[in-house]
Write a protein that holds these residues in place. Sequence first.
Motif, PDB file in Angstrom:
ATOM      1  N   GLY A  24       0.783  -1.243  -0.186  1.00  0.00           N
ATOM      2  CA  GLY A  24       0.147  -0.026  -0.420  1.00  0.00           C
ATOM      3  C   GLY A  24       0.949   1.561  -0.259  1.00  0.00           C
ATOM      4  N   ASP A  25       0.621   2.311   0.857  1.00  0.00           N
ATOM      5  CA  ASP A  25       0.998   3.307   0.516  1.00  0.00           C
ATOM      6  C   ASP A  25       2.562   4.010   1.283  1.00  0.00           C
ATOM      7  OD1 ASP A  25      -1.086   4.347  -0.879  1.00  0.00           O
ATOM      8  OD2 ASP A  25      -2.127   4.861   1.134  1.00  0.00           O
ATOM      9  N   ILE A  26       3.243   4.377   0.563  1.00  0.00           N
ATOM     10  CA  ILE A  26       4.765   4.894   0.721  1.00  0.00           C
ATOM     11  C   ILE A  26       4.857   5.819   0.975  1.00  0.00           C
ATOM     12  CG2 ILE A  26       7.108   3.963   0.201  1.00  0.00           C
ATOM     13  CD1 ILE A  26       6.431   1.728  -1.683  1.00  0.00           C
ATOM     14  N   LEU A  27       4.956   6.288   2.305  1.00  0.00           N
ATOM     15  CA  LEU A  27       5.637   7.789   2.426  1.00  0.00           C
ATOM     16  C   LEU A  27       7.351   7.895   2.782  1.00  0.00           C
ATOM     17  CD1 LEU A  27       4.663  10.702   2.834  1.00  0.00           C
ATOM     18  CD2 LEU A  27       4.281   9.666   5.217  1.00  0.00           C
ATOM     19  N   LEU A  28       8.130   8.622   2.251  1.00  0.00           N
ATOM     20  CA  LEU A  28       9.452   8.548   2.355  1.00  0.00           C
ATOM     21  C   LEU A  28      10.107  10.234   2.735  1.00  0.00           C
ATOM     22  CD1 LEU A  28      10.446   7.522  -1.077  1.00  0.00           C
ATOM     23  CD2 LEU A  28      10.075   6.316   0.504  1.00  0.00           C
ATOM     24  N   ASN A  59       2.523   1.753  -3.644  1.00  0.00           N
ATOM     25  CA  ASN A  59       2.261   2.995  -4.372  1.00  0.00           C
ATOM     26  C   ASN A  59       3.124   3.923  -3.538  1.00  0.00           C
ATOM     27  OD1 ASN A  59      -0.263   4.793  -4.739  1.00  0.00           O
ATOM     28  ND2 ASN A  59      -0.396   5.789  -2.667  1.00  0.00           N
ATOM     29  N   LEU A  60       3.058   5.224  -4.575  1.00  0.00           N
ATOM     30  CA  LEU A  60       4.356   6.393  -4.213  1.00  0.00           C
ATOM     31  C   LEU A  60       3.102   7.509  -3.717  1.00  0.00           C
ATOM     32  CD1 LEU A  60       7.164   7.346  -3.086  1.00  0.00           C
ATOM     33  CD2 LEU A  60       7.125   8.136  -5.672  1.00  0.00           C
ATOM     34  N   GLU A  61       3.062   7.455  -2.737  1.00  0.00           N
ATOM     35  CA  GLU A  61       2.028   8.335  -1.560  1.00  0.00           C
ATOM     36  C   GLU A  61       2.196   9.491  -1.620  1.00  0.00           C
ATOM     37  OE1 GLU A  61      -2.265   8.674   0.679  1.00  0.00           O
ATOM     38  OE2 GLU A  61      -0.961   8.052  -1.283  1.00  0.00           O
ATOM     39  N   CYS A  62       3.939  10.304  -1.828  1.00  0.00           N
ATOM     40  CA  CYS A  62       4.836  11.939  -2.214  1.00  0.00           C
ATOM     41  C   CYS A  62       4.621  12.090  -3.234  1.00  0.00           C
ATOM     42  CB  CYS A  62       5.262  11.455  -0.932  1.00  0.00           C
ATOM     43  SG  CYS A  62       6.527  10.201  -1.671  1.00  0.00           S
ATOM     44  N   VAL A  63       5.350  13.692  -3.712  1.00  0.00           N
ATOM     45  CA  VAL A  63       6.647  13.731  -4.627  1.00  0.00           C
ATOM     46  C   VAL A  63       7.732  13.567  -4.250  1.00  0.00           C
ATOM     47  CG1 VAL A  63       6.075  16.037  -3.917  1.00  0.00           C
ATOM     48  CG2 VAL A  63       6.936  15.294  -6.025  1.00  0.00           C
ATOM     49  N   VAL A  64       8.853  13.167  -4.718  1.00  0.00           N
ATOM     50  CA  VAL A  64       9.856  13.134  -5.056  1.00  0.00           C
ATOM     51  C   VAL A  64      10.467  13.952  -5.611  1.00  0.00           C
ATOM     52  CG1 VAL A  64      11.797  11.719  -4.714  1.00  0.00           C
ATOM     53  CG2 VAL A  64       9.918  10.652  -3.979  1.00  0.00           C
ATOM     54  N   LYS A  74      -3.996  22.552   1.506  1.00  0.00           N
ATOM     55  CA  LYS A  74      -4.299  21.521   1.425  1.00  0.00           C
ATOM     56  C   LYS A  74      -3.585  21.529   3.083  1.00  0.00           C
ATOM     57  CE  LYS A  74      -4.168  17.345  -1.507  1.00  0.00           C
ATOM     58  NZ  LYS A  74      -2.764  16.440  -0.533  1.00  0.00           N
ATOM     59  N   PRO A  75      -4.448  20.009   3.610  1.00  0.00           N
ATOM     60  CA  PRO A  75      -4.022  20.134   5.249  1.00  0.00           C
ATOM     61  C   PRO A  75      -2.505  19.209   5.264  1.00  0.00           C
ATOM     62  CG  PRO A  75      -6.035  18.572   5.040  1.00  0.00           C
ATOM     63  CD  PRO A  75      -5.793  19.767   3.469  1.00  0.00           C
ATOM     64  N   PHE A  76      -2.172  18.386   4.261  1.00  0.00           N
ATOM     65  CA  PHE A  76      -1.279  16.999   4.358  1.00  0.00           C
ATOM     66  C   PHE A  76      -0.198  17.721   3.114  1.00  0.00           C
ATOM     67  CE2 PHE A  76      -3.708  15.922   7.510  1.00  0.00           C
ATOM     68  CZ  PHE A  76      -3.303  15.601   8.656  1.00  0.00           C
ATOM     69  N   THR A  77       0.563  18.210   3.259  1.00  0.00           N
ATOM     70  CA  THR A  77       1.320  18.191   1.885  1.00  0.00           C
ATOM     71  C   THR A  77       2.785  17.307   1.806  1.00  0.00           C
ATOM     72  OG1 THR A  77       2.544  20.360   1.985  1.00  0.00           O
ATOM     73  CG2 THR A  77       0.386  19.806   0.746  1.00  0.00           C
ATOM     74  N   PHE A  78       2.790  16.229   1.087  1.00  0.00           N
ATOM     75  CA  PHE A  78       4.366  15.739   1.016  1.00  0.00           C
ATOM     76  C   PHE A  78       5.709  15.418  -0.092  1.00  0.00           C
ATOM     77  CE2 PHE A  78       0.675  12.556   3.192  1.00  0.00           C
ATOM     78  CZ  PHE A  78       1.356  13.574   4.577  1.00  0.00           C
ATOM     79  N   ARG A  79       6.369  15.861  -0.067  1.00  0.00           N
ATOM     80  CA  ARG A  79       7.384  15.629  -0.280  1.00  0.00           C
ATOM     81  C   ARG A  79       9.127  14.922   0.169  1.00  0.00           C
ATOM     82  NH1 ARG A  79       9.589  21.432  -2.774  1.00  0.00           N
ATOM     83  NH2 ARG A  79      10.124  21.625  -0.098  1.00  0.00           N
ATOM     84  N   ALA A  80       9.602  13.686  -0.457  1.00  0.00           N
ATOM     85  CA  ALA A  80      10.841  13.131   0.095  1.00  0.00           C
ATOM     86  C   ALA A  80      11.790  13.819  -0.790  1.00  0.00           C
ATOM     87  CB  ALA A  80      10.262  11.962  -0.085  1.00  0.00           C
ATOM     88  N   HIS A  81      12.968  13.694  -0.649  1.00  0.00           N
ATOM     89  CA  HIS A  81      14.454  14.048  -0.614  1.00  0.00           C
ATOM     90  C   HIS A  81      14.636  12.753  -1.957  1.00  0.00           C
ATOM     91  CE1 HIS A  81      18.837  15.230  -0.783  1.00  0.00           C
ATOM     92  NE2 HIS A  81      18.843  16.418  -0.362  1.00  0.00           N
ATOM     93  N   SER A 102       0.494  13.140  -5.347  1.00  0.00           N
ATOM     94  CA  SER A 102       2.023  13.161  -6.118  1.00  0.00           C
ATOM     95  C   SER A 102       1.791  14.576  -6.919  1.00  0.00           C
ATOM     96  CB  SER A 102       1.259  12.475  -7.584  1.00  0.00           C
ATOM     97  OG  SER A 102       1.259  11.062  -7.072  1.00  0.00           O
ATOM     98  N   GLY A 103       0.201  15.121  -6.267  1.00  0.00           N
ATOM     99  CA  GLY A 103       0.546  16.914  -6.829  1.00  0.00           C
ATOM    100  C   GLY A 103       1.084  17.574  -5.799  1.00  0.00           C
ATOM    101  N   ASP A 104       1.172  17.156  -4.600  1.00  0.00           N
ATOM    102  CA  ASP A 104       1.199  17.788  -3.355  1.00  0.00           C
ATOM    103  C   ASP A 104       2.157  19.773  -4.159  1.00  0.00           C
ATOM    104  OD1 ASP A 104      -0.622  16.569  -1.745  1.00  0.00           O
ATOM    105  OD2 ASP A 104       1.165  15.743  -0.706  1.00  0.00           O
ATOM    106  N   PHE A 105       3.205  18.805  -4.760  1.00  0.00           N
ATOM    107  CA  PHE A 105       4.090  20.645  -4.639  1.00  0.00           C
ATOM    108  C   PHE A 105       3.813  21.175  -6.198  1.00  0.00           C
ATOM    109  CE2 PHE A 105       5.199  19.498  -0.504  1.00  0.00           C
ATOM    110  CZ  PHE A 105       5.796  20.787   0.000  1.00  0.00           C
ATOM    111  N   GLY A 106       3.094  20.931  -6.754  1.00  0.00           N
ATOM    112  CA  GLY A 106       2.549  21.176  -8.346  1.00  0.00           C
ATOM    113  C   GLY A 106       3.346  20.451  -9.123  1.00  0.00           C
TER     114      GLY A 106
END
Length: 317
Positions: A24-28, A59-64, A74-81, A102-106
């Motif tokens: 399932g969801d992968i948050l990095l 499922n990659l649940e963030c933008v890298v 948006k209450p939660f935005t995820f961006r991984a290094h 996936s689109g949290d940072f545009g």
Amino acid sequence: MLLAGGAAAQARQEEPVVSIAFVGDILLDDTPGKVIRSGRDPFAPTASILDAADIRVGNLECVVATGGTAVPDKPFTFRAHPRTLPVLKRHFDALALANNHSGDFGPGAFREMLDRLDKQGIAYFGGGRTLAAAHRPLIIERKGLRVALLSYNEFFPRSFEADADKPGIAWSEDEQVRLDIVTARSTHRADLVIPVMHWGWEHEPLASERQRQLARVMIDAGADAVVGGHPHVTQDVEQYRGKPIIYSLGNFLFDGFSDADNNTGWILRLELDRRGARAWRTFPVSIDQEGTPRPAPTLGAACWTRGQSEAAICKGD
């Protein structure tokens, strides 16, 4: 020439079988990202289960990315290094990108992620540089079988959807999903088609009527199995026309939850031959305070083989 009963059975046993491990969801971002920055591998405790499969999908649940600006309101935005990508590549062959983060940072950050995934050699589906690319199936061939993976998001914001000249994800619309499944076979010569869905209501242990309706649409169109996520909990499983539907695998690598159901997920091992799904089983995992999944056999596992009317508890688990 007709084969005698024993010879026919032997021929069936020698058919190629491809196994796929889905998570399932992968948050990095957040704590899992810090674990990787410290030099540790949060996937290590489950690596033996993942590596036993021919294909490993998450499922990659963030933008890298390093660029972009967080979407406002948006209450939660995820961006991984990007340092997380070599660890991800070690354990996964393909990533679903069609989700609500996936689109949290545009679109610029999303495009940067695609470039980085390509450079790292990590395949992806459900997202692309154009609308057509986002809907194009990822074809993975193993043992002579061509497996098509598709992915769609049903959870807002729809502004993350790709367009003719804008990168983004694949949005779920019944007619388009149906066409994509048919095209995966007719144009891309897929032997097997599996949609990976981002759908349903968060924290609900049972699939919604919408999930059930769409799952049937996909199987009627030719899907061999349907795998889902997004609710942050595992959900019920069904079969329709002999095809398995696993509505939600729950979280996998994810922090920030305190309830047990949010910190319980499944690794799904799906086995397929030319006729479709022949067997599947779940491997339960418990997620610790750092977001790391660890095998949890005491939670019980579900099993199913072709011909069974419903899933059973795996013996020995």
